[in-house]
Every structure is written in C-alpha cells, then in structure tokens.
Design a protein around this motif. Structure first.
Motif, PDB file in Angstrom:
ATOM      1  N   THR A  75       0.841  -1.194   0.000  1.00  0.00           N
ATOM      2  CA  THR A  75       0.000   0.000   0.000  1.00  0.00           C
ATOM      3  C   THR A  75       0.881   1.250   0.000  1.00  0.00           C
ATOM      4  OG1 THR A  75      -1.750  -1.145   1.210  1.00  0.00           O
ATOM      5  CG2 THR A  75      -1.801   1.255   1.249  1.00  0.00           C
ATOM      6  N   ASN A 117      -3.797   0.508  -2.837  1.00  0.00           N
ATOM      7  CA  ASN A 117      -3.392  -0.840  -2.449  1.00  0.00           C
ATOM      8  C   ASN A 117      -3.449  -1.727  -3.681  1.00  0.00           C
ATOM      9  OD1 ASN A 117      -4.572  -3.767  -1.541  1.00  0.00           O
ATOM     10  ND2 ASN A 117      -2.996  -3.009  -0.156  1.00  0.00           N
ATOM     11  N   ALA A 119      -3.133  -5.600  -5.275  1.00  0.00           N
ATOM     12  CA  ALA A 119      -3.119  -7.037  -5.015  1.00  0.00           C
ATOM     13  C   ALA A 119      -1.801  -7.626  -5.501  1.00  0.00           C
ATOM     14  CB  ALA A 119      -4.288  -7.708  -5.734  1.00  0.00           C
ATOM     15  N   SER A 172      -7.161  -2.114  -5.304  1.00  0.00           N
ATOM     16  CA  SER A 172      -8.266  -2.391  -4.389  1.00  0.00           C
ATOM     17  C   SER A 172      -9.115  -1.153  -4.206  1.00  0.00           C
ATOM     18  CB  SER A 172      -7.710  -2.849  -3.036  1.00  0.00           C
ATOM     19  OG  SER A 172      -8.746  -3.003  -2.099  1.00  0.00           O
ATOM     20  N   GLU A 173     -10.383  -1.223  -4.610  1.00  0.00           N
ATOM     21  CA  GLU A 173     -11.274  -0.065  -4.562  1.00  0.00           C
ATOM     22  C   GLU A 173     -11.532   0.406  -3.132  1.00  0.00           C
ATOM     23  OE1 GLU A 173     -12.505   1.771  -6.857  1.00  0.00           O
ATOM     24  OE2 GLU A 173     -11.849   0.673  -8.614  1.00  0.00           O
ATOM     25  N   ARG A 231      -9.637   0.302  -0.537  1.00  0.00           N
ATOM     26  CA  ARG A 231      -8.500   0.806   0.216  1.00  0.00           C
ATOM     27  C   ARG A 231      -7.675   1.790  -0.591  1.00  0.00           C
ATOM     28  NH1 ARG A 231      -5.136  -4.031   2.503  1.00  0.00           N
ATOM     29  NH2 ARG A 231      -4.117  -2.292   3.554  1.00  0.00           N
ATOM     30  N   SER A 232      -8.050   2.075  -1.834  1.00  0.00           N
ATOM     31  CA  SER A 232      -7.182   2.844  -2.713  1.00  0.00           C
ATOM     32  C   SER A 232      -7.332   4.344  -2.576  1.00  0.00           C
ATOM     33  CB  SER A 232      -7.442   2.467  -4.166  1.00  0.00           C
ATOM     34  OG  SER A 232      -8.763   2.850  -4.525  1.00  0.00           O
TER      35      SER A 232
END
Length: 305
Positions: free
Chosen positions: A114, A261, A263, A297-298, A300-301
């Motif tokens: 992240t 973030n 993956a 990542s939607e 956490r982004s």
C-alpha cells in the motif's frame, strides 16, 4: 530612501533567482549524466542488529550490464529507464526513476503493498528534486525529496524513505516488512554510485517501528562504451510504444490523494506476468487500464477522495 530600498530588494531577488537557476542547471546536468551504458556491481551486507542473538543474513553480490535511457528531458521533469542485458543475449526492462523539480505530488510506502499519495506544502519544496522509483511493471516503489548538493567537487543527492522489501529478499524473508532506504546518488569521474544505508524494520498498526537490522549497499555504475548496450537500446526502441501506454495508464491511476493498495496476484499471477502477456498481443491503454483496475483495491485505494 524608500525607492533605493525597493531597487535593492529587486536586485537581490534577481540575484537569488539567477543563482537558483544556476543550481538547477547543475542539478539537471547531474541527473542526466546517469544516462548511458554501464557495468554495474551490486553489493549488500548487514552491518548491525539491536536484537541479541540475531544471526546476520548472508551478503548479496551481483553484476550486470545496464543501459539507462533518457525518456523525458523537461525543464522540471526528467525520466530515466533502466534496461538490463543478461548473458549478452537478452534485454530485460528494469527499474525506472523519475525526477521532478519542486513537485508537490508524491507517494510513500506504508506497508502491505500500500502507498499513500499526497501533496507536500509548497514552502517545503524550494530547490528540491523528488525522485520517484518504479518497479519493472511501472507500479510504485518509493519516492523521496531533497536538494542536490554541489560542493568541494562533489555532486550528490540523498534521502531516506520507506520502501517495500528489495527484490533480492521479498521472496526469501518474512521477518520484516518495510525497508527504510537511505539513498545517496553521487556522480563520479567514472560514472555514478548509488550508496545505501538501509534499515530493515517490522511495521505494525499502532505500534512503534521495530528495527531488526541495518544494511550497507553499494551499487557502482562504471561507464563503458554505448556500443556494449546495443542490444538493450534496440530492444527499447522496439518495445517502448507498449510501455508508453503502460505509463500513461498508471498516470491516470496515480491521480489521487489517499491510499493505493495493489493485489499481489490476480488469477494466480503477479502483475508483471499479465503485462508480459499483454505486451505479446500489443495491447493498448484501455485494456491495460482494465487490468490495473483488477489489481487496485477499490475499498483501500482512496479513489474519489
């Protein structure tokens, strides 16, 4: 008297402006001097640990031939792409470094794949260059800001910033999760040196970082004739249109404040494998951007913040 003071102030500001431009020209010259063909040696060794009984890990040593391509040469932005030559027969896209002058936009690695994208207040930027380092797939790695120093015949830039584990360790170690990189780039008469004073730390939420070991690194770039990197230069000329599209797709994703973030795998494969497959079919920006959206990542982004 007031008029005299005003004229003096104006002359002083002009003098400072001209001096600043002269330093900036030296900065740009230093950065661009890192381009060309190099024989590179990579050496790392752990030097200290505060943990009683800690067993120092074996050192790392490697060498390579590397071409550094000037991608962009703007007044306030310089981009350098590294391409490795392996066994005199194969060219491999390596890391990229972008240098931006007095740039408020930057990012910081916070752990767990992240990064935090943020804006730096402008008064803190005067005369600084932000170095942004990207991985082989042009995803973010680390960034830091500092001024170039030109004194006593030396030309160097140094900064400390958090980063993911280095590629030489991230598949081998799980006893730490963040490396604080102490980076020093110094131009030499034979090329340049990337000197590192690194800290390997454990970072956990709401807890103080725990240092497990310190490490010294020397990446020495010795300039050789550009002809030795002909393979890398030809490979880049043939393949850069695809990677231009990749960088453009990333730039769109990077236009944010907040966290990004990524993956580690999608469909059981890391990002660089997916990109290799897209490169083979000469995919365009829309298809590349669709792939990135699967990795980002939607929740956490920080999208939309």
């Amino acid at each position: 008297m007031k008029k005299q003071i005003t004229l003096f102030s104006g002359a002083l500001l002009l003098a400072f402006s001209l001096q600043g431009q002269g330093l900036k020209d030296q900065d740009r010259k230093a950065i661009k001097s890192m381009c060309g063909c190099y024989e590179v040696s990579f050496e790392y060794a752990e030097t200290f640990s505060p943990i009683e009984g800690y067993e120092k890990k074996p050192g790392y040593r490697a060498s390579a031939l590397e071409w550094v391509e000037l991608l962009e040469d703007g007044e306030n932005r310089i981009s350098l792409q590294h391409v490795l030559v392996v066994n005199d027969s194969t060219a491999i896209k390596h890391w990229r470094q972008d240098w931006e002058y007095e740039s408020p936009a930057s990012f910081a690695f916070v752990g767990d794949n992240t990064w935090d994208f943020h804006q730096t207040p402008s008064p803190n930027l005067r005369g600084t260059w932000t170095q942004k380092v990207y991985q082989v797939d042009d995803s973010p790695r680390y960034a830091g800001s500092a001024t170039w120093i030109h004194a006593d015949g030396k030309h160097y830039w140094e900064n400390a910033t958090p980063s993911p584990l280095p590629r030489r360790e991230y598949t081998k170690r799980s006893d730490y999760n963040v490396m604080v990189r102490g980076n020093r780039h110094e131009i030499t008469e034979y090329g340049w040196v990337h000197e590192q004073d690194n800290e390997k730390i454990i970072r956990e939420s709401d807890q103080k970082d725990q240092l497990i070991a310190q490490e010294k690194g020397w990446n020495i770039y010795r300039k050789v004739d550009d002809a030795q990197c002909a393979l890398a230069r030809t490979w880049w000329q043939e393949n850069h249109p695809f990677w231009d599209e990749v960088r453009a797709a990333w730039d769109t994703l990077y236009q944010r404040e907040g966290q990004l973030n990524l993956a580690r795998e999608v469909d059981g494969k890391p990002l660089y494998v997916h990109l290799s497959q897209l490169e083979e079919k000469d995919a365009k920006r829309k298809e590349i951007a669709a792939l990135f959206s699967r990795f980002a990542s939607e929740d956490r982004s920080g999208v939309g913040k």
